[in-house]
Design an enzyme around this catalytic site. Structure first.
Site, PDB file in Angstrom:
ATOM      1  N   TRP A  11      70.751 -31.601  32.752  1.00  0.00           N
ATOM      2  CA  TRP A  11      71.964 -30.805  32.508  1.00  0.00           C
ATOM      3  C   TRP A  11      72.285 -29.903  33.701  1.00  0.00           C
ATOM      4  CZ3 TRP A  11      76.292 -31.322  30.788  1.00  0.00           C
ATOM      5  CH2 TRP A  11      77.069 -30.370  30.140  1.00  0.00           C
ATOM      6  N   LYS A 105      70.004 -24.369  24.974  1.00  0.00           N
ATOM      7  CA  LYS A 105      70.322 -24.243  23.550  1.00  0.00           C
ATOM      8  C   LYS A 105      69.034 -24.010  22.766  1.00  0.00           C
ATOM      9  CE  LYS A 105      74.253 -27.391  23.951  1.00  0.00           C
ATOM     10  NZ  LYS A 105      74.728 -28.756  23.749  1.00  0.00           N
ATOM     11  N   LYS A 191      72.078 -27.675  15.584  1.00  0.00           N
ATOM     12  CA  LYS A 191      72.527 -29.086  15.567  1.00  0.00           C
ATOM     13  C   LYS A 191      71.397 -30.013  16.019  1.00  0.00           C
ATOM     14  CE  LYS A 191      72.979 -29.616  20.154  1.00  0.00           C
ATOM     15  NZ  LYS A 191      72.662 -30.685  21.070  1.00  0.00           N
ATOM     16  N   THR A 248      75.613 -35.268  18.705  1.00  0.00           N
ATOM     17  CA  THR A 248      74.150 -35.370  18.666  1.00  0.00           C
ATOM     18  C   THR A 248      73.662 -36.264  17.535  1.00  0.00           C
ATOM     19  OG1 THR A 248      74.284 -33.066  19.299  1.00  0.00           O
ATOM     20  CG2 THR A 248      72.117 -33.916  18.972  1.00  0.00           C
TER      21      THR A 248
HETATM   22  N1  LIG Z   1      70.770 -32.993  28.753  1.00  0.00           N
HETATM   23  C1  LIG Z   1      71.909 -32.684  28.189  1.00  0.00           C
HETATM   24  O1  LIG Z   1      72.773 -33.554  28.006  1.00  0.00           O
HETATM   25  C2  LIG Z   1      72.195 -31.267  27.766  1.00  0.00           C
HETATM   26  C3  LIG Z   1      73.490 -30.960  27.369  1.00  0.00           C
HETATM   27  C4  LIG Z   1      73.789 -29.679  26.966  1.00  0.00           C
HETATM   28  C5  LIG Z   1      72.796 -28.702  26.981  1.00  0.00           C
HETATM   29  N2  LIG Z   1      71.547 -29.007  27.365  1.00  0.00           N
HETATM   30  C6  LIG Z   1      70.549 -27.926  27.386  1.00  0.00           C
HETATM   31  O2  LIG Z   1      70.180 -27.668  28.732  1.00  0.00           O
HETATM   32  C7  LIG Z   1      68.823 -27.211  28.794  1.00  0.00           C
HETATM   33  C8  LIG Z   1      68.072 -28.067  29.797  1.00  0.00           C
HETATM   34  O3  LIG Z   1      68.076 -29.389  29.301  1.00  0.00           O
HETATM   35  P1  LIG Z   1      67.908 -30.667  30.224  1.00  0.00           P
HETATM   36  O4  LIG Z   1      68.396 -31.808  29.429  1.00  0.00           O
HETATM   37  O5  LIG Z   1      68.481 -30.442  31.574  1.00  0.00           O
HETATM   38  O6  LIG Z   1      66.309 -30.711  30.315  1.00  0.00           O
HETATM   39  P2  LIG Z   1      65.448 -31.542  31.376  1.00  0.00           P
HETATM   40  O7  LIG Z   1      64.132 -31.747  30.736  1.00  0.00           O
HETATM   41  O8  LIG Z   1      66.227 -32.716  31.857  1.00  0.00           O
HETATM   42  O9  LIG Z   1      65.310 -30.522  32.598  1.00  0.00           O
HETATM   43  C9  LIG Z   1      64.699 -29.266  32.466  1.00  0.00           C
HETATM   44  C10 LIG Z   1      64.325 -28.784  33.856  1.00  0.00           C
HETATM   45  O10 LIG Z   1      63.787 -27.477  33.737  1.00  0.00           O
HETATM   46  C11 LIG Z   1      62.658 -27.388  34.586  1.00  0.00           C
HETATM   47  N3  LIG Z   1      61.761 -26.345  34.120  1.00  0.00           N
HETATM   48  C12 LIG Z   1      60.945 -26.366  33.039  1.00  0.00           C
HETATM   49  N4  LIG Z   1      60.240 -25.230  32.973  1.00  0.00           N
HETATM   50  C13 LIG Z   1      60.604 -24.478  34.043  1.00  0.00           C
HETATM   51  C14 LIG Z   1      60.225 -23.197  34.520  1.00  0.00           C
HETATM   52  N5  LIG Z   1      59.327 -22.452  33.892  1.00  0.00           N
HETATM   53  N6  LIG Z   1      60.820 -22.751  35.630  1.00  0.00           N
HETATM   54  C15 LIG Z   1      61.739 -23.505  36.287  1.00  0.00           C
HETATM   55  N7  LIG Z   1      62.147 -24.722  35.893  1.00  0.00           N
HETATM   56  C16 LIG Z   1      61.573 -25.200  34.771  1.00  0.00           C
HETATM   57  C17 LIG Z   1      62.020 -28.764  34.521  1.00  0.00           C
HETATM   58  O11 LIG Z   1      61.167 -28.986  35.651  1.00  0.00           O
HETATM   59  C18 LIG Z   1      63.241 -29.664  34.522  1.00  0.00           C
HETATM   60  O12 LIG Z   1      63.635 -30.018  35.822  1.00  0.00           O
HETATM   61  C19 LIG Z   1      68.273 -27.354  27.381  1.00  0.00           C
HETATM   62  O13 LIG Z   1      68.255 -26.110  26.743  1.00  0.00           O
HETATM   63  C20 LIG Z   1      69.254 -28.277  26.678  1.00  0.00           C
HETATM   64  O14 LIG Z   1      69.388 -27.996  25.302  1.00  0.00           O
HETATM   65  C21 LIG Z   1      71.219 -30.278  27.774  1.00  0.00           C
END
Ligand SMILES: NC(=O)c1ccc[n+]([C@@H]2O[C@H](COP(=O)([O-])OP(=O)(O)OC[C@H]3O[C@@H](n4cnc5c(N)ncnc54)[C@H](O)[C@@H]3O)[C@@H](O)[C@H]2O)c1
Length: 333
Positions: A11, A105, A191, A248
């Site tokens: 994201w 989220k 959700k 979702t």
């Molecule tokens: N993927 C989606 O389509 C999407 C859409 C809307 C919202 N979100 C929200 O975005 C947030 C991130 O989701 P994502 O899908 O990108 O997850 P992801 O697992 O793809 O990426 C998370 C990133 O955070 C990094 N990370 C973890 N712990 C860390 C720390 N302590 N310090 C620094 N970096 C750290 C990880 O190394 C990874 O690169 C979540 O809360 C998710 O609900 C995701």
């Protein structure tokens, strides 16, 4: 504008692309330096969004201070359980007046604070009006492919929501604004839990009727909780409520839906999570949602069943009889 994205996962990278498309200079930071090295070496996030070239205006830095130097907008895109930690690490490097947009989220399991409340805890008081929260039906992959997407940006200070809206708005990415931060955050958190239930139903071979019932009754319990925590019920009819829930609960692109699907197919939670290899926040959110239902005295039967399946050994096949045999009641109560 100079923007920094904390969290170079799916994201964070997709939103970095939106900002870069909009003419902003973007720096990505992450705890996983391998991801950052790949971005620096190949101009591609080979781990999370392979095959999508990143423009030269997107760079990376493994040092949080360097990454945040001169940032005018900071996007917090790490998983919700580490938002407090990352906020604490970022705080000393943020200049007053920096816009901060959280996109994680979830609700903290122990404190039951939303991400906005967590960031308010760790940021100095003068910075709090600059906080915004972006949510809505938005799979990272589709956003990165420049497929049309609409989201909600909520902030207590309307000007903050408008400023972040402006930073992200492109011809294919359309943010709306709201001042109901609590409504938008509760919608985004719960959700994920309902999506696990929808996946279980799919895995058990239940039909379209069951899914529609889960989505609709799921929204009813999300709204009850959000209102109990001070939100406007109408917010949950919008993109961050019904919109995100529909998305979702209806696609295998959702990790939470896939967790449910695996459970419905008879796999254990450990097996499903190992196969996924990525964060499925609904598994964590199920705990915080159950605790919120208890603390705010809200009836949340679907979330409760998901919690029991994940943590109390309830067999998926026994879940539906439990839901269907509850006392009869009016649709709205
Ligand atoms: N993927 C989606 O389509 C999407 C859409 C809307 C919202 N979100 C929200 O975005 C947030 C991130 O989701 P994502 O899908 O990108 O997850 P992801 O697992 O793809 O990426 C998370 C990133 O955070 C990094 N990370 C973890 N712990 C860390 C720390 N302590 N310090 C620094 N970096 C750290 C990880 O190394 C990874 O690169 C979540 O809360 C998710 O609900 C995701």
């Amino acid at each position: 504008m100079r923007a920094t994205v904390l969290g170079a996962g799916s994201w964070g990278t997709a939103l970095g692309l939106v900002l870069a498309d909009n003419g902003h200079q973007v720096t990505m930071w992450d705890i996983d330096t391998g991801v950052l090295d790949a971005i620096a070496a190949t101009q591609e996030n080979t781990r999370y969004l392979p095959g999508l070239p990143l423009p030269p205006t997107m760079g990376s830095s493994p040092d949080i201070g360097t990454a945040l130097a001169g940032a005018e907008l900071v996007v917090v895109a790490v998983p919700s359980p580490v938002v407090r930690l990352v906020g604490q690490q970022a705080a000393p490097h943020l200049a007053q007046g920096t816009w901060i947009c959280c996109v994680a989220k979830g609700v903290e399991t122990d404190s039951l604070k939303t991400m906005n409340e967590v960031l308010e805890d760790v940021l100095p008081i003068p910075m709090q009006p600059y906080l915004a929260f972006l949510s809505g039906p938005s799979f990272a992959k589709e956003v990165a492919q420049r497929l049309p997407t609409a989201v909600t940006v909520a902030a207590r200070w309307e000007h903050a929501a408008r400023r972040v809206q402006e930073a992200f708005a492109t011809p294919v990415f359309r943010p709306y604004t709201s001042t109901d931060v609590m409504g938008v955050e509760i919608g985004g958190c719960v959700k994920n839990v309902i999506a696990i239930a929808a996946g279980v139903a799919e895995g058990l071979g239940y039909g379209a009727n069951a899914r529609a019932a889960l989505v609709t009754r799921g929204l009813a319990e999300i709204s009850r909780l959000a209102v109990a925590r001070g939100a406007n019920a109408l917010t949950l009819d919008g993109l961050a409520g019904m919109g995100d829930l529909l998305l979702t609960c209806s696609s295998v692109l959702s990790r939470n839906f896939r967790v449910g699907l695996g459970l419905g197919h008879g796999k254990t939670l450990e097996e499903v999570q190992a196969e996924l290899g990525q964060v499925a926040e609904g598994v964590v959110n199920a705990r915080s949602t159950a605790a919120m239902a208890e603390r705010w005295g809200v009836d949340m039967p679907i979330s409760d069943i998901v919690h029991q399946m994940l943590y109390r050994g309830l067999a998926p096949a026994d879940a539906v009889p439990l839901l269907m045999s509850r006392a009869m009641k009016p649709e709205r109560y």
